[in-house]
Design an enzyme around this catalytic site. Structure first.
Site, short mmCIF file in Angstrom:
data_model
loop_
_atom_site.label_atom_id
_atom_site.label_comp_id
_atom_site.label_asym_id
_atom_site.label_seq_id
_atom_site.Cartn_x
_atom_site.Cartn_y
_atom_site.Cartn_z
N HIS A 71 0.84 -1.19 0.00
CA HIS A 71 0.00 0.00 0.00
C HIS A 71 0.88 1.24 0.00
O HIS A 71 1.89 1.30 0.71
CB HIS A 71 -0.92 0.04 1.21
CG HIS A 71 -1.87 1.20 1.17
ND1 HIS A 71 -3.08 1.13 0.52
CD2 HIS A 71 -1.76 2.47 1.64
CE1 HIS A 71 -3.69 2.31 0.61
NE2 HIS A 71 -2.91 3.13 1.29
N ASP A 127 -15.21 1.27 6.36
CA ASP A 127 -14.21 2.10 5.67
C ASP A 127 -14.75 2.64 4.35
O ASP A 127 -14.46 3.77 3.98
CB ASP A 127 -12.94 1.30 5.41
CG ASP A 127 -11.91 2.12 4.65
OD1 ASP A 127 -11.42 3.12 5.21
OD2 ASP A 127 -11.62 1.79 3.48
N ARG A 179 -14.34 11.29 4.26
CA ARG A 179 -13.09 11.96 4.63
C ARG A 179 -12.70 12.98 3.57
O ARG A 179 -12.23 14.07 3.90
CB ARG A 179 -11.97 10.93 4.82
CG ARG A 179 -12.03 10.19 6.14
CD ARG A 179 -11.09 9.01 6.14
NE ARG A 179 -9.72 9.41 5.85
CZ ARG A 179 -8.83 8.61 5.27
NH1 ARG A 179 -9.15 7.39 4.90
NH2 ARG A 179 -7.60 9.04 5.05
N SER A 181 -8.11 3.16 8.00
CA SER A 181 -8.54 2.87 6.64
C SER A 181 -7.62 1.87 5.95
O SER A 181 -8.07 0.86 5.39
CB SER A 181 -8.62 4.16 5.83
OG SER A 181 -8.96 3.90 4.49
N LYS A 193 -8.45 -2.62 5.79
CA LYS A 193 -8.65 -3.29 4.49
C LYS A 193 -7.63 -4.40 4.29
O LYS A 193 -7.96 -5.49 3.82
CB LYS A 193 -8.56 -2.27 3.34
CG LYS A 193 -9.73 -1.32 3.24
CD LYS A 193 -9.79 -0.63 1.89
CE LYS A 193 -8.68 0.37 1.67
NZ LYS A 193 -8.88 1.61 2.43
#
Length: 314
Positions: A84, A163, A170, A185, A189
């Protein structure tokens, strides 16, 4: 009895929310028994007052458990990985890294998001391909992963629904930069993907959420702590985002540049970032014994030629 206005006031006044408070709030979000204005107010209260480590951990865990948690065949043990990035300009690393990792024998169930603030979203880039479908049901996701070795999709209705709702709000409420909200967040996930290993590309610089290395390290520490506490082998790599990655900015042209990179013709900064992040994951899974060996294996992989024609379409 707990009430949403009381919880908003509690956080607004700088007090720590309990595990029960956080679970109550997220259940209301998922069940839609809370007004959107109240959700926005809570996000702003968290943004302004922050969260202590125990609150952030409770938020992340509750978000993960707000929906279905994926499971994988036993023979995939230690092989399920993901990456990520905290975002930036021209960041198309996922489009190149996922197939390269699959070519190295790993399984990559990448659940991505859309653009937040000034950063581009992986899903938005993929949807610039005519007919491309990022909304795959979970049985189809599993079959694609078994056949191809990687898949990049959006969140389903049943996967981390808390989320999915908060993510959009957001952006609308200018609370994107909140460290606990970012942590919750991202890690919720990834934890719902039931990963064995996760590498985080934490960016800093003029085009990143974190403008300097110190703030990037604070975010990286929060992410790594939450990931490891939820059972994932998690590491962070800190990279510059003072300039765009690669030569192309824009959904469709970034896809084209990714294809060229998979053929070994990409810009040097993108190829270096892909090979480094991939090399770290290969070390984490025990596929290689050193980062240099992992970098070489990623660089030499030819995942692009086999991967893209099979990538799920409509």
């Amino acid at each position: 009895m707990l009430s949403i206005p009381d919880l908003i006031k509690k956080k607004r006044d700088g007090n720590a929310l309990s595990d029960e408070d956080i679970q109550f709030f997220l259940q209301a979000v998922v069940k839609k028994t809370i007004q959107e204005a109240q959700t926005g107010a809570m996000l702003m209260a968290i943004f302004m007052k922050g969260m202590v480590a125990t609150e952030t951990m409770a938020l992340t865990k509750a978000m993960k458990l707000s929906g279905e948690v994926l499971s994988w065949p036993e023979e995939w043990a230690e092989l399920v990985v993901d990456k990520h990035s905290t975002g930036g300009v021209g960041d198309k690393v996922s489009l190149v890294l996922a197939p390269a990792l699959a070519a190295c024998g790993l399984k990559v169930p990448m659940i991505s998001g859309r653009g937040l603030s000034h950063t581009g979203g992986t899903l938005d880039k993929l949807e610039s391909i005519p007919g491309f479908n990022v909304g795959q049901p979970l049985p189809k996701l599993r079959s694609i992963l078994a056949e191809v070795g990687c898949v990049i999709v959006g969140q389903t209705v049943s996967l981390v629904p808390a989320d999915r709702i908060l993510y959009a709000l957001r952006d609308a409420t200018s609370t994107v930069e909140s460290l606990p909200l970012i942590t919750g967040s991202i890690i919720s996930k990834k934890a719902a993907e039931s990963l064995n290993s996760l590498v985080l590309d934490v960016k800093f610089g003029g085009s990143a959420i974190c403008k300097d290395l110190a703030s990037a390290k604070a975010l990286g520490e929060s992410l790594v702590t939450a990931g490891n506490n939820l059972g994932m082998n998690t590491r962070a790599v800190f990279t510059h985002m003072s300039n765009p990655i690669g030569r192309c900015i824009g959904n469709s042209v970034e896809v084209i540049e990714s294809l060229e990179t998979l053929k070994g013709k990409g810009p040097s900064d993108l190829m270096e970032l892909v090979s480094t992040l991939g090399g770290v994951l290969l070390v984490m899974t025990g596929k290689v014994s050193s980062l240099s060996e992992g970098v070489r294996l990623i660089t030499e992989s030819d995942g692009g030629a086999d991967f893209w024609p099979k990538f799920p379409g409509p």
